[in-house]
Structure formats: structure tokens, C-alpha cells
Design an enzyme around this catalytic site. Structure first.
Site, PDB file in Angstrom:
ATOM      1  N   HIS A  28       0.829  -1.209   0.000  1.00 34.42           N
ATOM      2  CA  HIS A  28       0.000   0.000   0.000  1.00 34.42           C
ATOM      3  C   HIS A  28       0.870   1.269   0.000  1.00 34.42           C
ATOM      4  CE1 HIS A  28      -3.617   2.390   1.228  1.00 34.42           C
ATOM      5  NE2 HIS A  28      -2.684   3.149   1.788  1.00 34.42           N
ATOM      6  N   GLU A  29       1.796   1.336   0.965  1.00 38.66           N
ATOM      7  CA  GLU A  29       2.644   2.540   1.060  1.00 38.66           C
ATOM      8  C   GLU A  29       3.562   2.625  -0.155  1.00 38.66           C
ATOM      9  OE1 GLU A  29       1.737   4.688   3.192  1.00 38.66           O
ATOM     10  OE2 GLU A  29       0.498   3.364   4.437  1.00 38.66           O
ATOM     11  N   HIS A  53       1.744   4.498  -2.773  1.00 38.67           N
ATOM     12  CA  HIS A  53       1.885   5.955  -2.570  1.00 38.67           C
ATOM     13  C   HIS A  53       3.270   6.416  -3.022  1.00 38.67           C
ATOM     14  CE1 HIS A  53      -1.765   6.923  -0.389  1.00 38.67           C
ATOM     15  NE2 HIS A  53      -1.548   6.026   0.558  1.00 38.67           N
ATOM     16  N   GLU A 101      -4.702   7.891  -2.829  1.00 39.76           N
ATOM     17  CA  GLU A 101      -5.206   6.665  -2.213  1.00 39.76           C
ATOM     18  C   GLU A 101      -5.637   5.666  -3.292  1.00 39.76           C
ATOM     19  OE1 GLU A 101      -5.418   4.654   1.302  1.00 39.76           O
ATOM     20  OE2 GLU A 101      -4.598   6.647   0.895  1.00 39.76           O
TER      21      GLU A 101
END
Lengths: 499, 499
Positions: free
Chosen positions: B262-263, B266, B292
Site C-alpha cells: 500500500h505505502e 503511494h 489513495e
């Protein structure tokens, strides 16, 4: 607080905030930042540094400083802050802002260039950058020189007020005269010390664990401090509630352990600074030499003494039963004090250390005062090591590339390392009269010694300079004889030679 | 470059350098800074934030922005930077500088207060600080509100241009109507998924090693990036050559693995931003929702698909032979997609996730628009969890204290999490028409998908807003139907229920 001081304080807070930010960037660059970040980040640092410059040198600040220098009602701290800013103004104001910012960017990049060159063992890739760094340092010193002052004297004064080539030639002269022949006696002594067990399979995690224990044991407060890893160990601080040390790990366990105690000594100095001084220009160690006196005091005078290890050596043995289970306390303490002329300053024993500094002092003098060609550095470096220490580096990584300092533009800084050791020895002989120094260590009461240093040195920050501190504590001006005496007593006994 | 733009750029560089410094302090606070550093460091941050304020809102800057808004010759990037600064000027200029700085200091402290309260499971110790944070946020929104605009609408617009309570009530309405009954079908399905093997003795070092592998595998470049540990995983960046992600480790291996992916999503967004945009206001993700969308695209649409794991699952099995040796690929993928209504948003499965966001949206509306008493938060939070998800937190650490956002003053931010998922689903259905999405993943070619996203989304930074990006890529305005379709197709199949 007077109106003028209040306004002055606003600019000062701004300057200190910018400086604190630059400190954090520096820390981050050395410990964490990714490889390719350097160029863009150095632009950011350049801009912040320009802002700092502006916060100190703007016309309003200049007027306020002039006004406050004449004001009578300032308290001691206020007066000291005005004095420090006036000093810095004088230093900065003569440098054109674009050159100041260029240099800040250059230095931010050059440490990365140095780091890579050291890794690649390639001096040539660093030389052009080093040349530029030196040019800027000489240029800036030229702007700052007063009444025909020599450039290297300007630089020396930056790190240690009241010291210049005249008295440092004398200081290093005494060390050379006394220690070079003494070192010869020691290396020719029949007494051989075995330190083989210090090298071996010491896992990083265990070294780190022991390092953290030792830092805490001597008084580094991890609620106000951080320990990390970097190529070259150093200490920095954001303020007196955020002090940061680094170390590095090799297969020599004593290398990381004593570097941790050394940096913890620096850290304890910064942690001990008074709350009303932190985040002001007065809120840092009195001088580089006084700082180094504290780190080396903890590392050597405390940390390499039998009394220090007496209460805790059992713990070390427990952590490393295979390597130290059969090594007793005396053997351990002898091993960590073994004298062996080597190539790397930061790994040097206590006795040869100041000769490493002597070499750098002599080379810096030539670089700054005699326009020594940078290309000749590796050769000159190797020759001097051979002459004073009897060892010759085979490559630049073990020689001229070993220290970060020149890549940071820090010329005139090295002598403070030797001065610091000498300050420490003078403090030590005085403290022995005031307290049962070794007895306290044997009882695990490092805190009594640390508190004495905090009370008499650390808390004041830059309210006093190093010479004043020495006088106030010991009742005497700086005198190198204590350092020579300390080394000859300690190593004469250890190596069973007549000093 | 026009003279006016050149001067504008000088102020802009100053502002960006200050902002970058504040970003580094934030990173440092969350990952490393010692416990007692907070108060003094927050003073430093407060001062820097005041300087930033000054760099944007000084009279000369205002005049330059006005002049440049009328200028015809600006290129696309210049015009966008002027537009962004004009926006920010409008936002900042209405806030008195002392309140702006006070709030920055408050927020720097309040995250530490929150962090301690969460650890101590003590909402009352956080409530007074949260009250102050909310007061400031409402005050600031009030300053910024135009033509009777509601306070919460002002906040929502900060994170996602073009979204307000009117269209978000509709969006969340559809989700509630479609997903709450669908979730009921799923939880009542006879299909039971065993994910027991995901919990157990997964040593941190191994989780970290696998996390680093996965981040690198999806395209997070560690030469331009860093991964560390923090209480709540997050991503930040100094510029496009220094992007930083964090994770945390528990005894659930999928928790850290998917938080890393997830990170990394980003991070990949920030790494993909064009060189001519980085370190300018345009050089960051288009919006919170678009950001997001990318992190959740990598985490869920890519990262929880069978095709993604097909080429690499063997490696995972090798790393954890005891735990996964007997678990085949299908079992693993089913387990990491198991639906189980829970208390913690960041640990939520993909299907229930938006219901966690719905709850925060409804509560924020009450806090901002209906002056909900902060003391009532734990109760209200628990009630809503029971109503929508059928689970009730037993303590505030598992409830209202779980997220950092409110302590940072980020109100109106949460809805972007749900919007991001919906943006991602719309992009996914379009990309499936353009490329053999699953086939590429099966061949380990994540790079083709990542390049498509970089080319069509990441590189532009804030040159386009999220709605424009969606239109340019998919040919359609934002439409939540794709999100509902995606969830129903995927989980209908997995749980063998009629959607």
C-alpha cells in the site's frame, strides 16, 4: 526583557529554527537518506542556509545588535547571546550571500562525493571537489582575516578561541619531542599484549546491545537521545532534549564499544546544557576542544581504566562467553589499551592518537598557507605516516580519504582533537584531588563524575570559553604537561618502560 | 523566464525548502525522535511554519501572484504553480499568523499526546487536545468559507477538489445501500476461508525482508527511497528522489506485507512525478483521493490478485516453510482476501473498508457541523461500529483512538480513502480493455502496469485534478458504479453468493 532584546530574540529564534533544520538534514544524510537524494536535498539545504544567513545578517538585526551591545541591563545569558551573534555577524557579513549559499550546496554534495570516493578507494574522484572546498574556505578566511592575520589562524580560531599557529606549533612541538621517542620505547618493550580475542565473530546485534548498555551506563539518556549507524561515528543535537550519536560495526568489538562511549561523552555534554541556553547560540559546547575533552575523557580516562570495567566486565563476559569467557579483567583492560601504531585515526590507541592529529595539522598548514597541490596529498600523507608512526597506507581509503572533515570544509578542526585530550588530562589530575576517582568507578558511580563535569563544564554551554573553564575548574591556565604526564605514567606502567 | 516569475520562484524555493524541512521533522518525529524531544522540537517546527507562512503571504509575493495571474506568456508548469500559490495564499492569508503558528505547534504536540493516549488506552488524556485541534480547524475553515459555505465542505474541498457533503452523501449512500446487504450475504455464506496460518511466529526481520522484496517488486526504488517503522504506516517525500514509507510488524504477516505494498503504491506515485515539477507546489499527487487510488490499486487490485502472487508465491513459501509450506497459492490468495468485519480500519479487508470510512465521515460531519461533544466520541464510535459492521470496540485504542488523522487536524481527509478505492476500480475496468492485466501480472510484468499509471497519472503531479485525470484516462467522469461492480464481482465469486 527590553523591547530591543525581544525583537532580537525573534530573529534569533528564526535563525536557530533554520539551523536546527539543517542539523536534522545533516543527520539524515549521514544515517538514512537514499543514495540518489543528495543533489535535490542539497539544493534545499542551500536555500535554508541562505535563509539562516538572512536571519542573522539583515539590516534590522545588525542595528539591534549594535543597540544591544551598548545596553547595560542585559543579564548574563542575554549578553552572551548578543556577543555570539555579533561574532557570527562579523564572520558571515563579510561573505557575499551567493558564495555562502554556493558553499553550503557544495559541502552538502562533497560529503557524498567523499563517501563514494572512500568506498571506491579513488582519491582522484574526490580531488576536484576537495580543491573547490579548500578554495571557498580560503576565500572565506580571507574575508574574515583581520590586520594581516594568516588564513589558517583564522580557521583555527573558529574552532578554538585563543589558539593559533604560534601556540599550536609549541603544543605539537612538545608532543612530538616527548611522545615520538616514548612511543619508540613502548613499541620496543618486551611486554607484549594479546588483543586477538577482540577481533572475531561479534554479531552486530550484540555489539549494538552492549553499546546501548554502555552509553546508558555512562549516562546517555535514551529518553532524550538516539543511537544510529553511519560511516563515520558522530554526535549531533537538535537541542538538549534531542541528542544523537552514531557508531559503526566491524569485526573488532572494541572499535564500536569505545566509539559509543566517545560519542556518548559528546552527547552527555549536550544533554547537560542548561534549559535556558538550549536553542540559542550559547546553548552548545564551549569549543570543539572542550567537546573533545569530554568525549575522550569518557572514552579513555574513564572508559579504558580498570576501575570502570571492574563492576561491569562480568556482563560483557556473559554476552560473549565464547570470545571472553577465558579472558580476565586485567587481560581485557590491557588489550583495550594496547599500543600499536596504525593507519586509521579513529581506531588509534590513546598514545599514538595525537600523532595522527599532528600529521593533519602539518598538512593543513601546507594546504592553506603554502598552496600545497591537492594531487600531492596521498603521497605526502603516506610519507608522514611512515615518518612519525612507522606505518604507510597502501591506498587512499586507509590514508587521506579516511576522515570526513575536509569534505565538510572543516579545516582547523583537527588540532582540537589533540587539545581536547590535553584538556581532559589537566581536568583529570585536578579531579583526583577532589574525589576518589578510581574508587567511584569501582563502585559503579560514574554519575558522581558525570555530575561534576556537568556542574563545572557542561551546563555553561558557551557562557565561558575553554580556557576560562579550565582556569575556573583547575585554578590553572591550560598546560600540556599534564597530558604528557598522563600518557607517560599510564603507558610507562603498562609497558614497563622508564618514562 | 519572465522577471516577475523569476522573483516569484525565489520566494517559492524558499517556501518549498521550509516545507521540505517540516516534512523531514514530521518523518523524524514518527520514526525516530526520542521521547522527550517533542516540546522543544515543536517550537522549532512552529517557527519554521511561521517562516513558510511569511514566504507565501508576504506583500511582495501577493503582488507578484496578481501580476503573474494576468501574464500571458507563462508555460503550463509556471501557470500551474502560480495557480497553486494563489490557492494557498487565499487559504493562508485569511489566517492570522499567530494562530497559524500556534496551531502548527499544537499539532506537533498533539500527535505525541495521541500516540501516548493510544498506548495507554486513555481517551480522556487526548480529549482536551483534540478539542483544541478541532476548534482551530473550525476557526480556520470559517476564515476560508465563501458565500455561506459550510465548514465541513471547506475541509472536504481541501483534500478533494469538487467534492462536498452533497455529492459525498450520495456516494456513501450508494455504498451503504449496496454494500451493507451484500456484506450480510457474504458473512452468511457457507464458504468459510481459513486464514489461521497468517498469524503466528513471523519474525520481524523476515517480515521486513519480504516487505522490502515486495516493495521493490512492485517498483519502489530503494536508491530513491527509504523504509522504516512507525506506529501507523505512512508515506512521505522530500522530493521525487527521496520518498519514504513506513510499516509496522505484528504477528499477522499479511498486515505488514499489504501495508508495505500500500505505502509502496503511494511512494511509486511520488517517485513518478516529473523532474520539472518536484520541489514545487505542483510536484505532488493530484489529490488525496487520487493518491489513495494508487496505494489501494497496488495493495488490492494488484496485490491481492491470484495473478500477482503466481510468479512469487514460491519465494514466500521458501521464506516461511513452517507456516506456508503446505498452503497452496489458491489457499493463500483466498486467505488474504478473507472478509471479516473488524474494528481496525487499516487492518480491514477490501470489502468492509469503505464502511469504516463511512463511519468516520458521519462522525466528522457531526463534530464539525453539529458541535458534537468530543467526550461522546468513544460511545458514538462504538455504536456505529455495532450498527454497520456488527462489531463493538471494547476500548478506545481499538476504537476512536486508532487513527492518527484527527490529532494532525486532518478533518475531511477520510472520505478520500473511499473515493480512492472507487477511482481505482474505475481505472481498473478501463485498463483491462487496454492490456492483458492479469496476464501481465502472471508473467511478473508489474512494470508495464506501473508505467501505464506513471505515464497517465503520476507524472502530472497536480497539473490535473483527480476528476480530469479520470476523464482523460477512462473517457468518463467519476462513477461509483465500477467500485460496487468490482467488489460484487470479486467477493460474489469468492464467497459463492449471488451479487
Amino acid at each position: 526583557m527590553s523591547k530591543a532584546y525581544e525583537e532580537f530574540k525573534t530573529y534569533l529564534d528564526r535563525a536557530m529554527a533554520l539551523k536546527t533544520a539543517m542539523t536534522l538534514f545533516e543527520w539524515d544524510n549521514e544515517t538514512l537518506a537514499p543514495k540518489e537524494a543528495g543533489e535535490l536535498t542539497s539544493n534545499v539545504i542551500g536555500t535554508l542556509s541562505g535563509e539562516y544567513f538572512q536571519a542573522i545578517t539583515n539590516d534590522r538585526m545588525k542595528a539591534l545588535v549594535k543597540e544591544l551591545q551598548a545596553e547595560q541591563g542585559l543579564d548574563e545569558v542575554q549578553a552572551a547571546n548578543v556577543r555570539e551573534v555579533a561574532d557570527e555577524l562579523e564572520q558571515l557579513d563579510c561573505i557575499p550571500r551567493n558564495e555562502y549559499e554556493d558553499n553550503a550546496r557544495l559541502v552538502a554534495k562533497s560529503t557524498a562525493v567523499w563517501s563514494k570516493a572512500k568506498k571506491d578507494n579513488d582519491f582522484d574522484s574526490f580531488a576536484p571537489t576537495l580543491k573547490k572546498v579548500i578554495e571557498y574556505q580560503k576565500k572565506f578566511a580571507g574575508y574574515r582575516a583581520k590586520d594581516g592575520q594568516k588564513l589558517y589562524d583564522v580557521m583555527l580560531d573558529t574552532y578554538e578561541k585563543g589558539f593559533n599557529m604560534e601556540n599550536l606549533d609549541r603544543f605539537f612541538g612538545i608532543l612530538k619531542e616527548e611522545l615520538v621517542p616514548f612511543l619508540k620505547q613502548v613499541t620496543e618493550s618486551k611486554k607484549k599484549i594479546d588483543d586477538g580475542f577482540l577481533t572475531g565473530d561479534y554479531p552486530e546485534e550484540k555489539q549494538e546491545k552492549l553499546g546501548r548498555f554502555l552509553a546508558g551506563y555512562v549516562g546517555f539518556d535514551f529518553d532524550k537521545g538516539v543511537m544510529a549507524v553511519s560511516a563515520h561515528p558522530f554526535t549531533t543535537n537538535l537541542h538538549n532534549k534531542d541528542v544523537r550519536i552514531t557508531t559503526h560495526y566491524t569485526d573488532r568489538v572494541d572499535s564500536s564499544l569505545f566509539s559509543v562511549i566517545h560519542e556518548a561523552g559528546h552527547g552527555i555534554y549536550e544533554l547537560g546544557i542548561r534549559d535556558d541556553l538550549t536553542l540559542t547560540p550559547v546553548g552548545q559546547g564551549a569549543s570543539m576542544g572542550m567537546h573533545e575533552s569530554q568525549s575522550r575523557f569518557f572514552e579513555n580516562i574513564i572508559g579504558r581504566s580498570p576501575a570502570f570495567w571492574a563492576p561491569i566486565y562480568g556482563k560483557v563476559q556473559e554476552m560473549f562467553p565464547d570470545q571472553m569467557g577465558n579472558v580476565d579483567l586485567d587481560q581485557f583492560v590491557e588489550a583495550v589499551n594496547k599500543v600499536e601504531p596504525g593507519l586509521i585515526r579513529t581506531e588509534a590507541d590513546e598514545l599514538t592518537y595525537s600523532l595522527h592529529v599532528l600529521i593533519r595539522y602539518e598538512i593543513e598548514k601546507q594546504l592553506i598557507e603554502e598552496d600545497l597541490d591537492v594531487e600531492k596529498l596521498p603521497q605526502l600523507w603516506a610519507d608522514k605516516y611512515e615518518e612519525y608512526l612507522g606505518v604507510r597506507p597502501e591506498n587512499p581509503a586507509q590514508g587521506v580519504l579516511q576522515d570526513i572533515h575536509w569534505s565538510q570544509g572543516s579545516f582547523g578542526y583537527f588540532p582540537s582533537y589533540a587539545l581536547g585530550s590535553a584538556f581532559g588530562a589537566q581536568l583529570y589530575y585536578h579531579m583526583k584531588q577532589e574525589m576518589d576517582f578510581e574508587g567511584l568507578l569501582e563502585q559503579g558511580k560514574v554519575d558522581v563524575i558525570r555530575e561534576y563535569l556537568r556542574e563545572n563544564i557542561h551546563q555553561y554551554g558557551k557562557l565561558k570559553d575553554s580556557r576560562t573553564i579550565l582556569k575556573d575548574v583547575t585554578g590553572e591556565d591550560f598546560d600540556p604537561k599534564y597530558y604528557v604526564r598522563y600518557l607517560k605514567e599510564k603507558y610507562g606502567k603498562l609497558y614497563e618502560v622508564e618514562a
